[in-house]
Design a protein around this motif. Sequence first.
Motif, PDB file in Angstrom:
ATOM      1  N   ILE A   1      -2.083  24.631  -6.331  1.00 57.19           N
ATOM      2  CA  ILE A   1      -2.300  23.742  -5.181  1.00 57.19           C
ATOM      3  C   ILE A   1      -3.389  22.741  -5.525  1.00 57.19           C
ATOM      4  N   LEU A   2      -3.102  21.471  -5.323  1.00 55.01           N
ATOM      5  CA  LEU A   2      -4.092  20.428  -5.608  1.00 55.01           C
ATOM      6  C   LEU A   2      -4.910  20.093  -4.370  1.00 55.01           C
ATOM      7  N   SER A   3      -4.243  19.865  -3.244  1.00 57.83           N
ATOM      8  CA  SER A   3      -4.956  19.531  -2.015  1.00 57.83           C
ATOM      9  C   SER A   3      -3.992  19.558  -0.838  1.00 57.83           C
ATOM     10  N   ASN A   4      -4.543  19.744   0.351  1.00 61.07           N
ATOM     11  CA  ASN A   4      -3.767  19.586   1.583  1.00 61.07           C
ATOM     12  C   ASN A   4      -3.939  18.187   2.165  1.00 61.07           C
ATOM     13  N   HIS A   5      -4.750  17.374   1.522  1.00 61.39           N
ATOM     14  CA  HIS A   5      -4.996  16.014   1.993  1.00 61.39           C
ATOM     15  C   HIS A   5      -4.008  15.041   1.362  1.00 61.39           C
TER      16      HIS A   5
ATOM     17  N   ASP B   1       0.860  -1.181   0.000  1.00 60.96           N
ATOM     18  CA  ASP B   1       0.000   0.000   0.000  1.00 60.96           C
ATOM     19  C   ASP B   1       0.902   1.238   0.000  1.00 60.96           C
ATOM     20  N   TYR B   2       0.328   2.365  -0.404  1.00 55.21           N
ATOM     21  CA  TYR B   2       1.170   3.564  -0.432  1.00 55.21           C
ATOM     22  C   TYR B   2       0.342   4.829  -0.268  1.00 55.21           C
ATOM     23  N   TYR B   3       1.045   5.890   0.090  1.00 53.49           N
ATOM     24  CA  TYR B   3       0.439   7.215   0.203  1.00 53.49           C
ATOM     25  C   TYR B   3       0.683   7.995  -1.092  1.00 53.49           C
ATOM     26  N   ILE B   4      -0.283   8.833  -1.431  1.00 54.29           N
ATOM     27  CA  ILE B   4      -0.153   9.733  -2.571  1.00 54.29           C
ATOM     28  C   ILE B   4      -0.170  11.157  -2.025  1.00 54.29           C
ATOM     29  N   LEU B   5       0.954  11.840  -2.156  1.00 53.81           N
ATOM     30  CA  LEU B   5       1.062  13.219  -1.668  1.00 53.81           C
ATOM     31  C   LEU B   5       0.861  14.164  -2.850  1.00 53.81           C
TER      32      LEU B   5
ATOM     33  N   VAL C   1       4.398  22.732   2.643  1.00 54.93           N
ATOM     34  CA  VAL C   1       4.965  22.930   1.302  1.00 54.93           C
ATOM     35  C   VAL C   1       4.012  23.759   0.445  1.00 54.93           C
ATOM     36  N   ASN C   2       2.723  23.474   0.529  1.00 54.32           N
ATOM     37  CA  ASN C   2       1.742  24.250  -0.235  1.00 54.32           C
ATOM     38  C   ASN C   2       1.784  25.728   0.132  1.00 54.32           C
ATOM     39  N   GLU C   3       1.860  25.995   1.419  1.00 54.03           N
ATOM     40  CA  GLU C   3       1.867  27.379   1.884  1.00 54.03           C
ATOM     41  C   GLU C   3       3.138  28.125   1.487  1.00 54.03           C
ATOM     42  N   ALA C   4       4.251  27.412   1.488  1.00 48.15           N
ATOM     43  CA  ALA C   4       5.537  28.085   1.291  1.00 48.15           C
ATOM     44  C   ALA C   4       6.030  28.080  -0.152  1.00 48.15           C
ATOM     45  N   GLN C   5       5.657  27.057  -0.929  1.00 45.05           N
ATOM     46  CA  GLN C   5       6.341  26.881  -2.210  1.00 45.05           C
ATOM     47  C   GLN C   5       5.428  26.750  -3.430  1.00 45.05           C
TER      48      GLN C   5
ATOM     49  N   ARG D   1      -0.269   9.396   8.452  1.00 48.43           N
ATOM     50  CA  ARG D   1      -0.956  10.290   7.522  1.00 48.43           C
ATOM     51  C   ARG D   1      -0.953  11.722   8.055  1.00 48.43           C
ATOM     52  N   GLU D   2      -1.095  11.881   9.364  1.00 47.11           N
ATOM     53  CA  GLU D   2      -1.107  13.218   9.961  1.00 47.11           C
ATOM     54  C   GLU D   2       0.220  13.928   9.716  1.00 47.11           C
ATOM     55  N   GLU D   3       1.315  13.216   9.874  1.00 49.11           N
ATOM     56  CA  GLU D   3       2.630  13.811   9.632  1.00 49.11           C
ATOM     57  C   GLU D   3       2.785  14.221   8.173  1.00 49.11           C
ATOM     58  N   LEU D   4       2.330  13.364   7.283  1.00 48.51           N
ATOM     59  CA  LEU D   4       2.462  13.650   5.860  1.00 48.51           C
ATOM     60  C   LEU D   4       1.590  14.828   5.444  1.00 48.51           C
ATOM     61  N   GLU D   5       0.380  14.905   5.995  1.00 49.21           N
ATOM     62  CA  GLU D   5      -0.501  16.026   5.652  1.00 49.21           C
ATOM     63  C   GLU D   5       0.062  17.351   6.154  1.00 49.21           C
ATOM     64  N   GLU D   6       0.748  17.310   7.287  1.00 48.33           N
ATOM     65  CA  GLU D   6       1.382  18.536   7.786  1.00 48.33           C
ATOM     66  C   GLU D   6       2.508  18.962   6.842  1.00 48.33           C
ATOM     67  N   ILE D   7       3.256  17.999   6.327  1.00 51.63           N
ATOM     68  CA  ILE D   7       4.322  18.311   5.372  1.00 51.63           C
ATOM     69  C   ILE D   7       3.731  18.923   4.111  1.00 51.63           C
ATOM     70  N   VAL D   8       2.661  18.302   3.582  1.00 53.25           N
ATOM     71  CA  VAL D   8       2.025  18.803   2.368  1.00 53.25           C
ATOM     72  C   VAL D   8       1.499  20.219   2.582  1.00 53.25           C
ATOM     73  N   ARG D   9       0.870  20.448   3.732  1.00 53.03           N
ATOM     74  CA  ARG D   9       0.310  21.768   4.025  1.00 53.03           C
ATOM     75  C   ARG D   9       1.406  22.828   4.060  1.00 53.03           C
TER      76      ARG D   9
END
Length: 201
Positions: free
Chosen positions: A184-188, A142-146, A174-178, A164-172
Amino acid sequence: MRAEEIKDKILFQVMNAEKNQELLEQVPHDRYLDLAIVFFYMEEGEDCRQKVYLFDNRQLEYYGLTKERLKTWAMENTPRLLPVSFHSMEDILREFHIWEKIGGGTEKLPLYVLTNAKMFLGAACVFYPEVLSSIGNAVQTDYYILPSSIHECIILPASSGYSREELEEIVRQVNEAQVPEQEILSNHVYFYDKAAEKMYN
């Protein structure tokens, strides 16, 4: 111009549904989780950059088309015109001679980049037929899609140890900063269940 004359030029892309609510009222689309699949035709400009024209409800009526027919064309055309590209992050860093500069060693990075050959609107590849199941077979888990942006997604095996919580924080972050707002596709973070062959939010 008749519908048959444009059928080979119709493609699809994905965008964040919530951020584009007003736009989605004007264009034919499909919803999946917090994403929207929309349809467009693309031309290459003089500067070799891609120019995208969204297909709206007025055009749908003008050509006498249904959304289902538009979707059928797009699902056939997009993988053909924008073929999938799936590589390890390490391979990409090596290609651009970045791996050595950041002190990369011999250990394989468990990160993969999913996009298309043009690296343009490549997040749509998650909806290409059999792409997600093929990735599951490749990584054997199984895998995560960021959702890195509308142009690409990062694939991370579930065995990586991140929640998943850690990964969503990373995505959020990165979205905010870069990532530009319109890209932006999603923060999920999405989860692909290999046995069920399904992507979950």
